[in-house]
Design a protein around this motif. Structure first.
Motif, mmCIF file in Angstrom:
data_model
loop_
_atom_site.group_PDB
_atom_site.id
_atom_site.type_symbol
_atom_site.label_atom_id
_atom_site.label_comp_id
_atom_site.label_asym_id
_atom_site.label_seq_id
_atom_site.Cartn_x
_atom_site.Cartn_y
_atom_site.Cartn_z
ATOM 1 N N HIS A 1 35.749 34.789 39.986
ATOM 2 C CA HIS A 1 37.070 34.176 39.871
ATOM 3 C C HIS A 1 37.046 32.805 39.211
ATOM 4 C CE1 HIS A 1 37.845 37.560 42.470
ATOM 5 N NE2 HIS A 1 39.069 37.487 41.993
ATOM 6 N N THR A 2 35.995 32.560 38.438
ATOM 7 C CA THR A 2 35.895 31.343 37.640
ATOM 8 C C THR A 2 35.964 31.765 36.176
ATOM 9 O OG1 THR A 2 34.514 30.330 39.330
ATOM 10 C CG2 THR A 2 34.493 29.313 37.137
ATOM 11 N N PHE B 1 44.781 37.582 34.966
ATOM 12 C CA PHE B 1 44.081 38.723 35.555
ATOM 13 C C PHE B 1 43.368 38.302 36.840
ATOM 14 C CE2 PHE B 1 40.074 41.111 35.996
ATOM 15 C CZ PHE B 1 40.577 42.394 36.177
ATOM 16 N N ILE B 2 42.663 37.165 36.779
ATOM 17 C CA ILE B 2 41.936 36.662 37.949
ATOM 18 C C ILE B 2 42.901 36.340 39.086
ATOM 19 C CG2 ILE B 2 40.615 34.680 38.791
ATOM 20 C CD1 ILE B 2 39.159 34.681 36.055
ATOM 21 N N ASP B 3 43.996 35.658 38.768
ATOM 22 C CA ASP B 3 44.967 35.264 39.792
ATOM 23 C C ASP B 3 45.609 36.471 40.473
ATOM 24 O OD1 ASP B 3 44.429 32.628 39.160
ATOM 25 O OD2 ASP B 3 46.264 32.348 37.977
ATOM 26 N N GLN B 4 45.867 37.522 39.704
ATOM 27 C CA GLN B 4 46.538 38.697 40.271
ATOM 28 C C GLN B 4 45.564 39.677 40.933
ATOM 29 O OE1 GLN B 4 49.812 40.534 38.210
ATOM 30 N NE2 GLN B 4 49.974 38.772 36.824
ATOM 31 N N MET C 1 40.057 43.771 41.706
ATOM 32 C CA MET C 1 39.648 43.970 40.308
ATOM 33 C C MET C 1 39.312 45.431 40.059
ATOM 34 S SD MET C 1 37.372 40.747 39.110
ATOM 35 C CE MET C 1 38.108 39.132 38.901
ATOM 36 N N ILE C 2 38.575 46.026 40.974
ATOM 37 C CA ILE C 2 38.208 47.431 40.840
ATOM 38 C C ILE C 2 39.461 48.304 40.860
ATOM 39 C CG2 ILE C 2 37.015 49.364 41.983
ATOM 40 C CD1 ILE C 2 34.940 47.195 42.934
ATOM 41 N N ARG D 1 40.949 48.152 35.358
ATOM 42 C CA ARG D 1 40.734 47.467 34.085
ATOM 43 C C ARG D 1 39.260 47.150 33.856
ATOM 44 N NH1 ARG D 1 44.039 50.021 33.142
ATOM 45 N NH2 ARG D 1 46.226 49.640 33.346
ATOM 46 N N VAL D 2 38.422 47.483 34.819
ATOM 47 C CA VAL D 2 36.981 47.263 34.683
ATOM 48 C C VAL D 2 36.414 48.412 33.859
ATOM 49 C CG1 VAL D 2 34.789 46.996 35.887
ATOM 50 C CG2 VAL D 2 36.881 46.042 36.886
#
Length: 112
Positions: free
Chosen positions: A48-49, A88-91, A98-99, A103-104
């Protein structure tokens, strides 16, 4: 009296066309883009960075990472879904989010 009804009808028609025209003037002509990012970190903590991800959008078929199945390596999404990597990270605040986003594109194993 009949003339007033006709004028009123024409005025309503002009207002309706004006509304249709003004609404179409505000439509976005923004083109959609596909964004692709490769994770350069080696553990879940850095997912998340944003600075731990490289933008590989210019590559038609970016290479993934060494095969694995634990953490995302390559993500790909359209700007209609997420405006950029930070969005993307925020949502998707967790690894599972993420999985679940589907979108991975590839995974790698976490290094402790």
């Amino acid at each position: 009296m009949k003339k007033n009804k006709i004028l009123f009808g024409l005025a309503a028609l002009v207002v309706a066309f004006g509304l249709v025209f003004s609404m179409s003037a505000f439509r976005s002509n923004e083109k959609l883009a596909t964004l692709k990012y490769r994770y350069t970190g080696n553990n879940e903590a850095g997912l998340h960075t944003a600075s731990n991800w490289d933008d590989v959008s210019a590559q038609p078929n970016p290479e993934g990472c060494e095969p694995g199945e634990e953490i995302p390596c390559l993500v790909e999404f359209d700007t209609s879904e997420y405006t950029d990597l930070q969005d993307f990270i925020d949502q998707n605040p967790t690894l599972q989010d993420m999985i679940d986003s589907e979108r991975v594109q590839s995974y790698k194993n976490e290094v402790q």
